[in-house]
Design a protein around this motif. Structure first.
Motif, short mmCIF file in Angstrom:
data_model
loop_
_atom_site.label_atom_id
_atom_site.label_comp_id
_atom_site.label_asym_id
_atom_site.label_seq_id
_atom_site.Cartn_x
_atom_site.Cartn_y
_atom_site.Cartn_z
N THR A 197 -28.93 28.69 -3.88
CA THR A 197 -27.79 29.61 -3.74
C THR A 197 -27.71 30.07 -2.29
O THR A 197 -28.75 30.36 -1.67
CB THR A 197 -27.97 30.82 -4.68
OG1 THR A 197 -27.91 30.33 -6.01
CG2 THR A 197 -26.92 31.89 -4.47
N ALA A 199 -25.84 32.45 0.95
CA ALA A 199 -25.17 33.72 1.25
C ALA A 199 -24.53 33.62 2.63
O ALA A 199 -25.18 33.22 3.59
CB ALA A 199 -26.20 34.85 1.25
N ALA A 202 -20.06 38.50 5.33
CA ALA A 202 -18.65 38.80 5.09
C ALA A 202 -18.04 39.56 6.25
O ALA A 202 -16.81 39.66 6.37
CB ALA A 202 -18.50 39.61 3.80
N TYR A 212 -22.34 40.46 2.22
CA TYR A 212 -22.40 38.99 2.15
C TYR A 212 -21.61 38.52 0.93
O TYR A 212 -21.31 39.30 0.02
CB TYR A 212 -23.86 38.51 2.02
CG TYR A 212 -24.63 38.55 3.32
CD1 TYR A 212 -25.02 39.77 3.87
CD2 TYR A 212 -24.97 37.37 3.98
CE1 TYR A 212 -25.73 39.81 5.06
CE2 TYR A 212 -25.70 37.41 5.18
CZ TYR A 212 -26.07 38.63 5.71
OH TYR A 212 -26.77 38.68 6.88
N ARG A 213 -21.32 37.23 0.91
CA ARG A 213 -20.73 36.60 -0.29
C ARG A 213 -21.67 35.47 -0.72
O ARG A 213 -22.03 34.61 0.11
CB ARG A 213 -19.35 36.02 0.01
CG ARG A 213 -18.35 37.03 0.52
CD ARG A 213 -17.83 37.94 -0.60
NE ARG A 213 -16.89 38.91 -0.04
CZ ARG A 213 -17.23 40.15 0.36
NH1 ARG A 213 -18.48 40.57 0.27
NH2 ARG A 213 -16.32 40.96 0.86
N THR A 215 -22.83 32.20 -3.16
CA THR A 215 -22.30 31.07 -3.94
C THR A 215 -23.47 30.26 -4.49
O THR A 215 -24.38 29.90 -3.73
CB THR A 215 -21.43 30.17 -3.03
OG1 THR A 215 -20.40 30.97 -2.45
CG2 THR A 215 -20.79 29.04 -3.84
N ASN A 254 -17.50 41.67 -10.69
CA ASN A 254 -17.92 41.02 -9.44
C ASN A 254 -17.74 39.51 -9.62
O ASN A 254 -17.63 39.01 -10.74
CB ASN A 254 -19.37 41.38 -9.11
CG ASN A 254 -19.69 41.17 -7.64
OD1 ASN A 254 -18.94 40.53 -6.90
ND2 ASN A 254 -20.81 41.71 -7.20
N ARG A 255 -17.75 38.77 -8.55
CA ARG A 255 -17.36 37.36 -8.63
C ARG A 255 -18.48 36.51 -9.23
O ARG A 255 -19.16 35.76 -8.55
CB ARG A 255 -16.98 36.83 -7.24
CG ARG A 255 -15.92 37.67 -6.52
CD ARG A 255 -14.56 37.70 -7.25
NE ARG A 255 -13.64 38.59 -6.55
CZ ARG A 255 -13.24 39.78 -7.02
NH1 ARG A 255 -13.64 40.22 -8.19
NH2 ARG A 255 -12.39 40.51 -6.31
N HIS A 278 -19.50 33.02 -7.63
CA HIS A 278 -18.36 32.44 -6.92
C HIS A 278 -17.93 33.41 -5.83
O HIS A 278 -16.95 34.13 -5.98
CB HIS A 278 -17.20 32.19 -7.89
CG HIS A 278 -17.50 31.16 -8.92
ND1 HIS A 278 -17.05 29.87 -8.84
CD2 HIS A 278 -18.23 31.21 -10.06
CE1 HIS A 278 -17.47 29.17 -9.88
NE2 HIS A 278 -18.20 29.97 -10.64
N GLY A 279 -18.70 33.49 -4.76
CA GLY A 279 -18.38 34.47 -3.71
C GLY A 279 -18.76 35.87 -4.15
O GLY A 279 -18.04 36.84 -3.88
N HIS A 281 -19.95 39.49 -4.35
CA HIS A 281 -20.09 40.55 -3.35
C HIS A 281 -21.49 41.13 -3.46
O HIS A 281 -21.90 41.56 -4.55
CB HIS A 281 -19.08 41.68 -3.61
CG HIS A 281 -17.67 41.28 -3.37
ND1 HIS A 281 -16.84 42.00 -2.53
CD2 HIS A 281 -16.93 40.24 -3.84
CE1 HIS A 281 -15.65 41.42 -2.50
NE2 HIS A 281 -15.67 40.35 -3.29
#
Ligand SMILES: Cc1cc2nc3c(=O)[nH]c(=O)nc-3n(C[C@H](O)[C@H](O)[C@H](O)COP(=O)(O)OP(=O)(O)OC[C@H]3O[C@@H](n4cnc5c(N)ncnc54)[C@H](O)[C@@H]3O)c2cc1C
Length: 552
Positions: A197, A199, A202, A212-213, A215, A254-255, A278-279, A281
């Motif tokens: 995963t 990061a 952002a 950060y986001r 994924t 949250n995503r 998915h992005g 937060h």
């Protein structure tokens, strides 16, 4: 006659419930007093009465029958990503969080606060285990948040509130919070450096607290309804720790997308999910690239909690066995008066008490760590020792205690069946047996003073029993050079646990218990199954001490 035309219901012992699990537990009350937490007795007794109530047993049965369900979408087709629980689970969560089982150590500044909280956890692990996972993670999250004063100031007081709020809302809007931890990915759980995963920053800000986001995915994410969770992801600087809210301030999820819930062997009332980010937060917690260092302090506390939890499981299994064998008769005698059965129950009771003293002693070491470097070293090296050994012994103890019940123990109506399915889990999460043993070796290699702290603690009982003196001397010899111990790591860690338990029992428990422990567990005259005791063990006194079920 109670409704049967053909027979009366005879010789069935009935349920063991509506007891104060604290006040009726002699070893526990003694351990709490010995390790500086006697002041918490009123709160522990109230919690013991709650966790030991018929109501909690009813709720636990309901919550494990009517399992959490994932709702990925609402009826209009929008993503929802929520888990729906039976009301029994919410009621249990309300009790465990309402009794401050997650926060007592942080909201009480007295010495002994960690011992008191460990005792609360020990009690609830006898009530319902599915609520102990969120309770333990929420408790431990404070240790990770200490890496960032601002995030600790923002969330700490909210996390520590003695309240549970099941509302689907942003954490800022809730009365009480739960905290989860999502680390394990498909390609590796023990080897967290294999995390894939990612990061991405952002904003231009860097350092702890920066946005950060994320994924990627997590293969295990228990308590997916948690209001906040800690997670790991790769940045340019390497593996880093992040804090993410379950819902954003505008009330949207949250995503993240919950893929499915795990269909587990035990711990069924608690939801464990698979999730994709998915992005997502999230804010950086601690330094970039130092994620394991940040989260390991949380893991240190959850590992202690699983040693405590497995001790609680063993205690409940032994209480049930004493209760049943005291009231059930065969061949004109109570089962417990049959010599072989008495040896089995006594042996289980010895085992259970040894784990209790070890876990409470380590909670005491945690309490004193800040003020006493020797206690910090002891906590560091022996918390994984206890996690390994208590989690290893719980399934064996529970299986034998189940057999004490005959067929009733194997039937799903009975508490024993649930304990049996639960017992192996603590050995898996927060580090499997091998990983934990390697952690002990790592502590010895990095901080050789830990070995001295351990041997000093064991040495507190020097002269009290010849077997322990010989065993400790042999162990000191084995630990002289930790390099090269990996192939025998399990043997070494097991021996460390046994030496520590023997030392504690000799100092704190009655001679009947400590003598029996030393003459069996320390290279003694003992078989491979519980109950294979040598002659001369005071089984009557040991069972009497263990039993809440003895007072008929
Ligand atoms: C019910 C449940 C809920 C969970 N909830 C969460 C959660 O909320 N969050 C989370 O992050 N994780 C969670 N986990 C995951 C759990 O922490 C991992 O399963 C565990 O850490 C082991 O990782 P793994 O499954 O990838 O096994 P692996 O890492 O593949 O290990 C498999 C075996 O290999 C052994 N092994 C691994 N490395 C070594 C080594 N160096 N030397 C010797 N032996 C080794 C292990 O001891 C183990 O026996 C949960 C697990 C369960 C069962």
């Amino acid at each position: 006659m109670d409704g049967y035309a053909t027979h009366e219901v005879l010789n069935q012992p009935g349920a063991l419930h509506d007891i104060d699990l604290f006040s009726s537990d002699r070893p526990l009350t003694e351990a709490v007093a010995a390790f500086g937490a006697g002041w918490a007795a009123p709160h522990l007794a109230a919690t013991g009465a709650s966790a030991g109530s018929a109501r909690v047993q009813h709720l636990a049965r309901q919550a494990n029958r009517h399992l959490p369900e994932l709702r990925t979408h609402d009826r209009f087709g929008h993503r929802a990503d929520v888990v729906e629980f039976h009301p029994a689970y919410h009621e249990l969560m309300g009790l465990v969080f309402g009794q401050a089982t997650h926060s007592f150590a942080w909201t009480h500044q007295q010495p002994g606060a960690h011992v008191a909280r460990a005792a609360l956890s020990y009690l609830w692990n006898q009530g319902e285990n599915g609520v102990c996972c969120p309770m333990g993670m929420t408790h431990a999250s404070i240790a990770a948040l200490r890496h960032d004063a601002a995030q600790l100031a923002e969330w700490g007081p909210r996390i520590n509130r003695a309240a549970y709020d099941p509302a689907v809302a942003a954490p800022q809007a809730k009365r009480g919070l739960t905290v989860g931890m999502a680390m394990t990915e498909k390609q590796g759980g023990s080897d967290l450096r294999a995390t894939i995963t990612t990061a991405a920053p952002a904003t231009a800000r860097r350092g702890t607290g920066a946005e950060y986001r994320l994924t990627g995915h997590k293969w295990f994410f228990s308590v997916p309804m948690s209001d906040l969770f800690l997670t790991l992801a790769q940045t340019e600087s390497g593996l880093s720790c992040f804090l993410a809210p379950g819902w954003l301030p505008d009330g949207t999820r949250n995503r993240l997308k919950l893929q499915r819930l795990k269909d587990k062997c035990g711990n069924k009332s608690n939801a464990s999910s698979e999730v994709e980010f998915h992005g997502l937060h999230a804010t950086l917690l601690g330094e970039e690239g130092r994620g394991i260092r940040t989260i390991i302090e949380m893991a240190h506390l959850t590992r202690l909690d699983f040693a405590v939890g497995s001790s609680g499981l063993m205690r409940q299994a032994v209480s049930q066995a004493v209760h049943h064998t005291t009231r059930r008769r065969a061949f004109q005698r109570s089962l417990v008066d049959l010599p072989i059965m008495r040896a089995v129950v006594a042996d289980l009771a010895i085992e259970s008490e040894a784990h209790l003293w070890m876990s409470m002693r380590l909670a005491w070491a945690l309490d004193r760590s800040a003020a006493d470097p020797a206690e910090a070293l002891l906590s560091r090296i022996c918390t994984p020792v206890a996690k390994y050994w208590s989690c290893k012994r719980a399934p064996a103890v529970v299986a034998e205690a189940l057999e004490c019940h005959g067929g009733n123990g194997f039937i799903a109506d009975h508490l024993m069946e649930r304990l049996y399915r639960e017992a192996p889990l603590n050995g898996i999460w927060e580090g499997t047996g091998n990983v934990i043993c390697l952690d002990v070796l790592r502590s010895m290699a990095r901080e050789p003073e830990t070995v001295g702290a351990f041997l000093d603690e064991v040495g507190q009982a020097r002269g009290a029993h010849p077997r322990l003196d010989a065993y400790a001397a042999d162990l000191a010899h084995r630990l002289r050079d930790p390099a090269g111990l990996e192939p025998v790591a399990r043997q070494v860690v097991e021996r460390m646990a046994l030496a520590l338990q023997a030392s504690l029992l000799l100092r704190h428990a009655p001679a009947a218990v400590s003598d029996a422990f030393c003459s069996t567990r320390l290279d003694g005259d003992w078989g491979h199954a519980f109950g294979a005791l040598p002659r001369g063990v005071e089984t009557g006194a040991i069972v009497e001490r263990a039993g809440v079920g003895m007072a008929a």
